[in-house]
Design a protein around this motif. Structure first.
Motif, mmCIF file in Angstrom:
data_model
loop_
_atom_site.group_PDB
_atom_site.id
_atom_site.type_symbol
_atom_site.label_atom_id
_atom_site.label_comp_id
_atom_site.label_asym_id
_atom_site.label_seq_id
_atom_site.Cartn_x
_atom_site.Cartn_y
_atom_site.Cartn_z
ATOM 1 N N ASP A 108 0.823 -1.213 0.000
ATOM 2 C CA ASP A 108 0.000 0.000 0.000
ATOM 3 C C ASP A 108 0.858 1.266 0.000
ATOM 4 N N CYS A 109 2.114 1.148 0.434
ATOM 5 C CA CYS A 109 3.011 2.315 0.457
ATOM 6 C C CYS A 109 3.621 2.614 -0.910
ATOM 7 N N GLU B 57 10.974 5.531 6.678
ATOM 8 C CA GLU B 57 11.909 5.908 7.726
ATOM 9 C C GLU B 57 11.160 5.992 9.054
ATOM 10 N N LEU B 58 11.868 5.840 10.142
ATOM 11 C CA LEU B 58 11.248 6.000 11.445
ATOM 12 C C LEU B 58 10.796 7.445 11.625
ATOM 13 N N MET B 59 9.730 7.631 12.390
ATOM 14 C CA MET B 59 9.125 8.947 12.539
ATOM 15 C C MET B 59 10.097 9.932 13.183
ATOM 16 N N ALA B 60 10.168 11.122 12.599
ATOM 17 C CA ALA B 60 11.014 12.195 13.136
ATOM 18 C C ALA B 60 10.447 13.532 12.675
ATOM 19 N N ALA B 61 11.073 14.598 13.116
ATOM 20 C CA ALA B 61 10.599 15.936 12.783
ATOM 21 C C ALA B 61 10.840 16.252 11.309
ATOM 22 N N LEU C 115 10.309 16.111 -3.126
ATOM 23 C CA LEU C 115 10.344 15.111 -2.061
ATOM 24 C C LEU C 115 9.404 15.574 -0.961
ATOM 25 N N SER C 116 8.545 14.682 -0.509
ATOM 26 C CA SER C 116 7.593 15.065 0.530
ATOM 27 C C SER C 116 7.210 13.859 1.382
ATOM 28 N N SER C 117 6.805 14.135 2.605
ATOM 29 C CA SER C 117 6.242 13.109 3.473
ATOM 30 C C SER C 117 4.790 12.908 3.079
ATOM 31 N N VAL C 118 4.396 11.670 2.892
ATOM 32 C CA VAL C 118 3.062 11.350 2.393
ATOM 33 C C VAL C 118 2.261 10.648 3.483
ATOM 34 N N PRO C 119 1.022 11.079 3.754
ATOM 35 C CA PRO C 119 0.201 10.385 4.748
ATOM 36 C C PRO C 119 0.044 8.909 4.394
ATOM 37 N N SER C 120 0.169 8.055 5.396
ATOM 38 C CA SER C 120 0.134 6.619 5.158
ATOM 39 C C SER C 120 -0.261 5.898 6.435
ATOM 40 N N ALA C 121 -0.695 4.650 6.287
ATOM 41 C CA ALA C 121 -1.040 3.834 7.453
ATOM 42 C C ALA C 121 0.158 3.635 8.367
ATOM 43 N N VAL C 122 1.373 3.696 7.813
ATOM 44 C CA VAL C 122 2.555 3.466 8.650
ATOM 45 C C VAL C 122 2.827 4.638 9.587
ATOM 46 N N ASN C 123 2.195 5.794 9.345
ATOM 47 C CA ASN C 123 2.371 6.930 10.241
ATOM 48 C C ASN C 123 1.922 6.585 11.660
ATOM 49 N N ASP C 124 0.822 5.854 11.765
ATOM 50 C CA ASP C 124 0.287 5.486 13.071
ATOM 51 C C ASP C 124 1.111 4.400 13.756
ATOM 52 N N GLY D 50 4.540 4.622 13.795
ATOM 53 C CA GLY D 50 5.843 5.178 14.135
ATOM 54 C C GLY D 50 6.797 5.359 12.983
ATOM 55 N N PHE D 51 6.269 5.414 11.757
ATOM 56 C CA PHE D 51 7.117 5.524 10.566
ATOM 57 C C PHE D 51 6.678 6.678 9.671
ATOM 58 N N ARG D 52 7.594 7.098 8.799
ATOM 59 C CA ARG D 52 7.283 8.087 7.763
ATOM 60 C C ARG D 52 7.351 7.416 6.407
ATOM 61 N N LEU D 53 6.464 7.790 5.510
ATOM 62 C CA LEU D 53 6.578 7.428 4.105
ATOM 63 C C LEU D 53 7.005 8.674 3.358
ATOM 64 N N ILE D 54 8.169 8.614 2.726
ATOM 65 C CA ILE D 54 8.741 9.751 2.003
ATOM 66 C C ILE D 54 8.821 9.393 0.527
ATOM 67 N N VAL D 55 8.319 10.264 -0.333
ATOM 68 C CA VAL D 55 8.276 9.980 -1.769
ATOM 69 C C VAL D 55 9.024 11.080 -2.518
#
Length: 400
Positions: free
Chosen positions: A198-199, A314-318, A381-390, A392-397
């Motif tokens: 899904d990512c 990637e793991l969630m960060a600022a 390049l941007s962080s994209v909302p995804s199920a993995v956000n919940d 503890g991860f980031r999806l970056i595209v």
């Protein structure tokens, strides 16, 4: 689900005091590979202790007990003690030892430690031990106790870590206990099983469905590449990793899968593929570990076709390199701790005489943008909302 799972693992991982006021969990992990949450808790023996401020000495004592308990959870998993409980139900420590093929004297002591920390329960009526329902749910999942392999494996490097804190050197990924690699695979595989497909960004998904190609850089044991190969049977998936023992395991897993569209090679992130070879490239929980991250982004920009897509988990960060913003992240406590032990030392390794890029686990997204857009020639390049956000991860595209 995350709050439920965090309660499960906090009960598994950290100490409580029997028959008294208690607070659970210093840094609860939302078990079953679901993600990581931050929390604070201390074992408190009396109502008076709850009402007054807990001293740092008490905090240290609580953390010491938690650390011992956490390691013993991993020992129990490795020795088959939890599996024996799952198969045999309630039993005495002698019965448990026999069922797991372990020494009864060691198992008795292990049961005392686990029962006093509320990991297993005890029935005085028949002197038997058993798994409470919420504990049983976690240990039944192959990924549920993954961190009990990862954390002890990296803590054993304390001498090396103290040294590099002084010298500014690094610790290579290959310098750790094998449990780090197997535990990492065990930790992430359920995330990939349930959410990786899904990512995949829609533009890349369409190409893979039509028979396109994708490079999985830093593929480790190959779990993610195999999942993608199954999801896109017409596509060609190539997994790359510089760690030869991991590629050896990946090739074994490929043979077990019977897939003909996935391939694995020992290559670094700076020399994989050829110019314009791939429709897509992914870096899954590995980019922040790379001492050559900037060069890897440039290589991705070279190896990807015009109009191609690169995505990272990637793991969630600022988003920005700002301490206030970083400390506001709920996961900062455990992720920065992991970074000090694994990710930052790995990314501090020199590439020849060139200093490492020093990203680490909590690298802000603006750093990815700089490397991929300014260095790799990607347009966005941007962080994209995804199920993995919940989880503890980031999806970056990044789009080429």
């Amino acid at each position: 689900p995350i709050s439920r799972l965090s309660r499960q693992f906090s009960r598994l991982t950290f100490c409580s005091s029997s028959g008294s006021q208690q607070a659970m969990a210093l840094c609860g992990f939302a078990g079953c590979g679901a993600g990581i949450l931050a929390g604070v808790g201390l074992t408190l023996g009396t109502q008076k202790a709850v009402q007054k401020k807990t001293s740092f000495a008490d905090v240290l004592a609580s953390k010491a007990q938690a650390s011992l308990n956490f390691n013993l959870i991993g020992v129990g998993d490795e020795c088959g003690l939890f599996d024996a409980f799952l198969k045999g139900g309630a039993m005495t420590s002698d019965e448990l030892a026999k069922a797991a093929g372990c020494n009864p004297r060691y198992v008795k002591e292990w049961c005392l430690a686990m029962a006093s920390n509320d990991v297993i329960a005890y029935s005085a009526k028949d002197e038997s031990f058993y798994l409470p329902p919420d504990v049983k749910e976690v240990v039944s999942d192959p990924s549920g106790l993954a961190l009990s392999f990862i954390i002890p494996a990296i803590i054993g490097n304390r001498g090396k870590i103290a040294k590099v804190f002084k010298t500014g050197e690094g610790i290579g990924w290959g310098e750790h206990d094998e449990r780090l690699y197997s535990g990492t695979c065990r930790f992430f595989k359920p995330v990939y099983d349930n959410h990786l497909v899904d990512c995949v960004p829609p533009s890349l998904r369409a190409k893979l469905e039509m028979g396109g190609s994708l490079a999985d850089v830093g593929c480790g044991y190959g779990a993610s590449a195999i999942i993608l190969a199954k999801a896109f049977p017409k596509a060609k998936i190539v997994g790359y990793d510089f760690h030869a023992p991991s590629i050896e395991v990946a090739n074994k897993k490929k043979a077990e899968s019977g897939l003909a569209n996935v391939f694995f090679e020992v290559r670094s992130a700076t020399d994989f593929g050829s110019p314009g070879q791939f429709d897509g490239i992914c870096f899954l929980d590995c980019f922040h570990d790379m001492n050559v991250a900037a060069a890897a982004a440039r290589r991705a920009g070279l190896a990807i076709k015009p109009g191609g897509t690169c995505f990272l988990i990637e793991l969630m960060a600022a988003e920005n390199d700002n301490v206030t913003e970083q400390l506001a992240m709920p996961s900062c406590g455990i992720y920065s701790g992991l970074s000090c032990h694994i990710c930052l030392p790995c990314s501090m390794m020199k590439d020849g005489e060139v200093p490492g890029d020093a990203l680490g686990t909590v690298v802000p997204t603006e750093r990815h943008r700089r490397y991929f857009c300014e260095g790799g020639g990607f347009k966005t390049l941007s962080s994209v909302p995804s199920a993995v956000n919940d989880m503890g991860f980031r999806l970056i595209v990044a789009e080429k």
